[in-house]
Design a protein around this motif. Sequence first.
Motif, mmCIF file in Angstrom:
data_model
loop_
_atom_site.group_PDB
_atom_site.id
_atom_site.type_symbol
_atom_site.label_atom_id
_atom_site.label_comp_id
_atom_site.label_asym_id
_atom_site.label_seq_id
_atom_site.Cartn_x
_atom_site.Cartn_y
_atom_site.Cartn_z
ATOM 1 N N LYS A 80 0.854 -1.174 0.000
ATOM 2 C CA LYS A 80 0.000 0.000 0.000
ATOM 3 C C LYS A 80 0.890 1.225 0.000
ATOM 4 C CE LYS A 80 -0.629 0.034 5.031
ATOM 5 N NZ LYS A 80 -1.619 -0.004 6.134
ATOM 6 N N LEU A 81 0.401 2.299 -0.514
ATOM 7 C CA LEU A 81 1.188 3.528 -0.630
ATOM 8 C C LEU A 81 0.992 4.398 0.602
ATOM 9 C CD1 LEU A 81 0.606 4.488 -4.362
ATOM 10 C CD2 LEU A 81 2.532 3.276 -3.365
ATOM 11 N N LYS A 82 2.086 4.912 1.103
ATOM 12 C CA LYS A 82 2.040 5.830 2.229
ATOM 13 C C LYS A 82 2.864 7.045 1.864
ATOM 14 C CE LYS A 82 2.849 6.124 7.203
ATOM 15 N NZ LYS A 82 3.310 5.390 8.406
ATOM 16 N N GLU A 83 2.340 8.204 2.113
ATOM 17 C CA GLU A 83 3.016 9.438 1.719
ATOM 18 C C GLU A 83 3.511 10.191 2.955
ATOM 19 O OE1 GLU A 83 0.481 11.777 -0.715
ATOM 20 O OE2 GLU A 83 0.700 10.478 -2.461
ATOM 21 N N TYR A 84 4.670 10.808 2.790
ATOM 22 C CA TYR A 84 5.178 11.689 3.832
ATOM 23 C C TYR A 84 5.998 12.792 3.175
ATOM 24 C CZ TYR A 84 9.620 9.192 3.358
ATOM 25 O OH TYR A 84 10.773 8.639 2.873
ATOM 26 N N GLU A 85 6.218 13.870 3.934
ATOM 27 C CA GLU A 85 6.934 15.020 3.400
ATOM 28 C C GLU A 85 8.354 15.062 3.953
ATOM 29 O OE1 GLU A 85 4.545 18.328 4.498
ATOM 30 O OE2 GLU A 85 3.241 18.165 2.743
ATOM 31 N N LEU A 86 9.292 15.481 3.098
ATOM 32 C CA LEU A 86 10.684 15.650 3.503
ATOM 33 C C LEU A 86 10.969 17.130 3.717
ATOM 34 C CD1 LEU A 86 12.495 13.207 1.065
ATOM 35 C CD2 LEU A 86 11.960 12.838 3.456
ATOM 36 N N HIS A 87 11.606 17.439 4.834
ATOM 37 C CA HIS A 87 11.956 18.822 5.148
ATOM 38 C C HIS A 87 13.468 18.941 5.284
ATOM 39 C CE1 HIS A 87 7.758 20.055 6.230
ATOM 40 N NE2 HIS A 87 7.661 18.749 6.411
ATOM 41 N N GLY A 88 14.006 20.097 4.949
ATOM 42 C CA GLY A 88 15.423 20.327 5.139
ATOM 43 C C GLY A 88 16.119 20.762 3.872
ATOM 44 N N ALA A 89 17.429 20.909 3.981
ATOM 45 C CA ALA A 89 18.247 21.365 2.851
ATOM 46 C C ALA A 89 18.752 20.171 2.054
ATOM 47 C CB ALA A 89 19.428 22.181 3.369
ATOM 48 N N GLU A 90 19.288 20.475 0.877
ATOM 49 C CA GLU A 90 19.936 19.478 0.044
ATOM 50 C C GLU A 90 21.427 19.810 -0.009
ATOM 51 O OE1 GLU A 90 16.269 18.243 -2.944
ATOM 52 O OE2 GLU A 90 17.991 19.342 -3.746
ATOM 53 N N VAL A 91 22.252 18.850 0.380
ATOM 54 C CA VAL A 91 23.694 19.069 0.466
ATOM 55 C C VAL A 91 24.395 18.031 -0.408
ATOM 56 C CG1 VAL A 91 25.693 19.201 1.982
ATOM 57 C CG2 VAL A 91 23.430 19.891 2.831
ATOM 58 N N ILE A 92 25.174 18.499 -1.365
ATOM 59 C CA ILE A 92 25.968 17.598 -2.192
ATOM 60 C C ILE A 92 27.443 17.892 -1.936
ATOM 61 C CG2 ILE A 92 26.623 16.959 -4.538
ATOM 62 C CD1 ILE A 92 23.797 17.398 -5.420
ATOM 63 N N ILE A 93 28.161 16.860 -1.553
ATOM 64 C CA ILE A 93 29.602 16.977 -1.310
ATOM 65 C C ILE A 93 30.346 16.487 -2.547
ATOM 66 C CG2 ILE A 93 31.536 16.194 0.106
ATOM 67 C CD1 ILE A 93 29.610 15.933 2.435
ATOM 68 N N ALA A 94 31.241 17.304 -3.068
ATOM 69 C CA ALA A 94 32.086 16.926 -4.201
ATOM 70 C C ALA A 94 33.471 16.621 -3.651
ATOM 71 C CB ALA A 94 32.135 18.046 -5.228
ATOM 72 N N SER A 183 17.295 18.094 -6.658
ATOM 73 C CA SER A 183 15.922 17.802 -7.056
ATOM 74 C C SER A 183 15.344 18.996 -7.803
ATOM 75 C CB SER A 183 15.065 17.493 -5.825
ATOM 76 O OG SER A 183 14.909 18.651 -5.022
ATOM 77 N N GLU A 184 14.359 18.740 -8.639
ATOM 78 C CA GLU A 184 13.757 19.792 -9.442
ATOM 79 C C GLU A 184 12.655 20.535 -8.690
ATOM 80 O OE1 GLU A 184 12.366 17.950 -12.973
ATOM 81 O OE2 GLU A 184 14.375 17.439 -13.712
ATOM 82 N N GLN A 185 12.357 20.069 -7.460
ATOM 83 C CA GLN A 185 11.231 20.649 -6.741
ATOM 84 C C GLN A 185 11.631 21.813 -5.837
ATOM 85 O OE1 GLN A 185 10.266 16.719 -5.140
ATOM 86 N NE2 GLN A 185 8.252 16.923 -6.055
ATOM 87 N N THR A 186 12.898 22.159 -5.840
ATOM 88 C CA THR A 186 13.336 23.255 -4.992
ATOM 89 C C THR A 186 14.397 24.073 -5.708
ATOM 90 O OG1 THR A 186 14.369 23.843 -2.891
ATOM 91 C CG2 THR A 186 15.053 21.771 -3.903
ATOM 92 N N ASP A 187 14.427 25.357 -5.425
ATOM 93 C CA ASP A 187 15.469 26.220 -5.997
ATOM 94 C C ASP A 187 16.171 27.006 -4.896
ATOM 95 O OD1 ASP A 187 13.427 27.850 -5.271
ATOM 96 O OD2 ASP A 187 13.216 28.866 -7.202
ATOM 97 N N LYS A 188 16.038 26.536 -3.664
ATOM 98 C CA LYS A 188 16.728 27.160 -2.546
ATOM 99 C C LYS A 188 17.105 26.079 -1.535
ATOM 100 C CE LYS A 188 12.256 28.397 -0.512
ATOM 101 N NZ LYS A 188 11.425 29.480 0.025
ATOM 102 N N SER A 189 17.782 26.481 -0.463
ATOM 103 C CA SER A 189 18.251 25.534 0.554
ATOM 104 C C SER A 189 19.103 24.444 -0.072
ATOM 105 C CB SER A 189 17.061 24.920 1.315
ATOM 106 O OG SER A 189 16.310 25.920 1.944
ATOM 107 N N ARG A 190 20.018 24.867 -0.957
ATOM 108 C CA ARG A 190 20.908 23.908 -1.609
ATOM 109 C C ARG A 190 22.350 24.338 -1.376
ATOM 110 N NH1 ARG A 190 18.589 23.340 -7.659
ATOM 111 N NH2 ARG A 190 18.964 25.585 -7.618
ATOM 112 N N ALA A 191 23.208 23.365 -1.148
ATOM 113 C CA ALA A 191 24.613 23.672 -0.883
ATOM 114 C C ALA A 191 25.509 22.637 -1.545
ATOM 115 C CB ALA A 191 24.875 23.692 0.622
ATOM 116 N N ILE A 192 26.649 23.104 -2.038
ATOM 117 C CA ILE A 192 27.679 22.232 -2.606
ATOM 118 C C ILE A 192 28.950 22.437 -1.792
ATOM 119 C CG2 ILE A 192 29.045 21.672 -4.659
ATOM 120 C CD1 ILE A 192 26.808 22.953 -6.338
ATOM 121 N N ILE A 193 29.501 21.346 -1.276
ATOM 122 C CA ILE A 193 30.740 21.404 -0.505
ATOM 123 C C ILE A 193 31.823 20.699 -1.305
ATOM 124 C CG2 ILE A 193 31.880 20.843 1.662
ATOM 125 C CD1 ILE A 193 29.140 20.709 2.991
#
Length: 334
Positions: A80-94, A183-193
């Motif tokens: 069965k499908l269960k939905e939930y929301e994710l909160h927070g920033a997106e951090v990509i480390i290079a 992700s394509e659903q946000t254009d803020k709270s993103r960081a590259i380290i």
Amino acid sequence: MIISQPEYLWLLLFVPLFFIVQLLVSGLRQRRIRRFGDEELVNSLMPSYSKTKVWLRLTFFALALCMLVFALARPQRGTKLKEYELHGAEVIIALDVSNSMLAQDYSPNRLMRAKLAISRVAEKLDGDRLGLIIFAGVPDVHIPLTADYQSAKMLLESITTESVNVQGTSIGAAIELAMRSFSEQTDKSRAIIVITDGENHEDDAVEAARQAASAGARVYTIGVGTPEGKMIALPDGNYLVDKDGNRVVTKLDESALMNIAAAGQGIYVHAGNKEFGLEPIIDELRQMEDEVVSKVAYEEYDELYMYFIAAALFFLIVQMLIGDRRSKIHLFGK
């Protein structure tokens, strides 16, 4: 149907032991009867005793035990499908995995210290999505954005300088790949380290950082190494040499990393031996606005263990109702 915890099924191997023990007990009883006197005469003196009921009781007890074992193994079925929301920033480390990261101005070397620092970052994140890109001559997504920090730490352990096929230091390409990996659903709270020694970068990393900042992602840089430099110790015990046979000394290029961080509206930190330098960056990440990134649907199985427990109780009740003596009705045998 699937079994969530199949290791409990090994307990079923004990079920035949009850029947073996009962056979031994029955055989011992028969031998004692023969010593006492004529077997048929002794049995006639005990008309209420029923061999059939003894085995029936044991069978129902064994069935109850099997049902309890299956309940412990947690059988599941359907989805069965269960939905939930994710909160927070997106951090990509290079992470730079070029050969220069094998230099031992950190213990045991630059790459191992960087991996340890990334692992500690994963421990301090809460609700943020973490991704990892490894790069040398070309970048590669090693861990896509995830909130499963334990799995990310396991994948991190496998990284070596041989994880990429082309050597070099393409910081700009790594930043561009990181931007495509958000992700394509946000254009803020993103960081590259970016964790690198910054030496001999082969593209316009400053321009890549500037474009990332204009698209809503901050670029932070962590400089690994020392300005004085260090020779590169290879896994086979030798040192990396150039085409003339001279040992290569790799030096930290702090000015290049400062320029990249400035263009990316982030900060530059020089990694120390004890404190790698991630604390100031983590403090900035915590100030980012929490953002609902997506509603994630996943499959959840229906638990069936309660049905097996009910069956176990049923068999136990039947086992108790049977008794040891013969019934005049002969419902459960003579």
